[in-house]
Scaffold this motif. Structure first.
Motif, short mmCIF file in Angstrom:
data_model
loop_
_atom_site.label_atom_id
_atom_site.label_comp_id
_atom_site.label_asym_id
_atom_site.label_seq_id
_atom_site.Cartn_x
_atom_site.Cartn_y
_atom_site.Cartn_z
N ILE A 1 50.96 -35.14 87.78
CA ILE A 1 51.17 -34.54 86.66
C ILE A 1 51.71 -33.24 86.43
O ILE A 1 50.81 -32.45 86.95
N SER A 2 52.75 -32.79 86.36
CA SER A 2 53.07 -31.53 86.25
C SER A 2 53.39 -31.03 84.83
O SER A 2 53.97 -30.10 84.46
N ASN B 1 50.83 -44.05 75.13
CA ASN B 1 51.30 -43.42 73.61
C ASN B 1 50.86 -42.04 74.08
O ASN B 1 51.73 -41.19 73.31
N ASN B 2 49.95 -41.52 74.68
CA ASN B 2 49.84 -40.06 74.93
C ASN B 2 50.90 -39.34 75.66
O ASN B 2 51.53 -38.50 75.37
N LEU B 3 51.50 -40.18 76.60
CA LEU B 3 52.70 -39.61 77.32
C LEU B 3 53.87 -39.65 76.39
O LEU B 3 54.58 -38.50 76.67
N ALA B 4 54.14 -40.64 75.69
CA ALA B 4 55.10 -40.52 74.61
C ALA B 4 55.02 -39.45 73.56
O ALA B 4 56.07 -38.71 73.36
N ALA B 5 53.79 -39.20 73.00
CA ALA B 5 53.82 -37.96 72.28
C ALA B 5 53.83 -36.68 73.06
O ALA B 5 54.72 -35.72 72.44
N ILE B 6 53.41 -36.47 74.20
CA ILE B 6 53.79 -35.34 74.85
C ILE B 6 55.55 -35.16 75.10
O ILE B 6 55.75 -34.07 74.93
N GLU C 1 61.35 -35.75 79.34
CA GLU C 1 61.57 -37.53 79.82
C GLU C 1 60.09 -37.48 80.65
O GLU C 1 59.60 -36.50 80.94
N ILE C 2 59.61 -39.04 80.76
CA ILE C 2 58.53 -38.99 81.46
C ILE C 2 58.72 -38.42 83.08
O ILE C 2 57.65 -37.86 83.54
N ILE D 1 57.46 -35.12 83.71
CA ILE D 1 56.07 -34.95 83.79
C ILE D 1 55.29 -35.53 84.88
O ILE D 1 54.56 -34.90 85.38
N LEU D 2 55.48 -36.59 85.30
CA LEU D 2 54.92 -37.49 86.09
C LEU D 2 55.84 -37.57 87.51
O LEU D 2 57.09 -37.79 87.43
N LYS D 3 55.43 -37.00 88.61
CA LYS D 3 56.13 -36.89 89.73
C LYS D 3 55.21 -37.89 90.96
O LYS D 3 54.04 -37.82 91.09
N LEU D 4 56.14 -38.53 91.71
CA LEU D 4 55.55 -39.16 92.81
C LEU D 4 55.62 -38.57 94.06
O LEU D 4 56.75 -38.34 94.63
N GLU D 5 54.61 -38.27 94.61
CA GLU D 5 54.61 -37.30 95.98
C GLU D 5 54.06 -38.16 97.18
O GLU D 5 53.02 -38.88 96.88
N LYS D 6 54.58 -37.93 98.35
CA LYS D 6 54.11 -38.58 99.55
C LYS D 6 52.81 -37.80 99.93
O LYS D 6 52.76 -36.64 99.97
N GLU D 7 51.86 -38.44 100.46
CA GLU D 7 50.56 -37.72 100.67
C GLU D 7 50.81 -37.33 102.23
O GLU D 7 51.45 -38.27 102.96
N PRO D 8 50.23 -36.01 102.47
CA PRO D 8 50.37 -35.85 104.01
C PRO D 8 49.80 -36.80 105.20
O PRO D 8 48.61 -37.29 104.54
N THR D 9 50.23 -36.98 106.12
CA THR D 9 49.80 -38.02 107.24
C THR D 9 49.19 -37.15 108.04
O THR D 9 49.53 -35.86 108.58
#
Length: 71
Positions: A5-6, A46-51, A58-59, A62-70
């Motif tokens: 969450i950024s 609904n919280n995400l929409a309010a933010i 846009e969503i 705020i939300l970022k999908l990141e690869k976890e380090p191997t």
């Protein structure tokens, strides 16, 4: 993969405090603090929409999908 969450970065960019975001969205300030620290386990839509409405974003901003380090 991990969802990050950024929100904290967005608040800094917009020079807005967590308290102000809480006031404008009606979301409890401790919940916003958890999101800013990426410690939240649940994020109601609904919280995400309010933010997004308050921050005029846009969503995906705020939300970022990141690869976890191997190892």
């Amino acid at each position: 993969m991990k969802v990050r969450i950024s929100l904290n970065e967005m608040l800094i960019e917009r020079k807005m405090s967590q308290h102000e975001l809480s006031r404008q969205t009606g979301i409890r300030q401790p919940s916003i603090n958890e999101m800013c620290r990426n410690q939240t386990q649940r994020l109601p839509l609904n919280n995400l929409a309010a933010i997004c409405k308050v921050l005029n974003c846009e969503i995906v901003d705020i939300l970022k999908l990141e690869k976890e380090p191997t190892d």
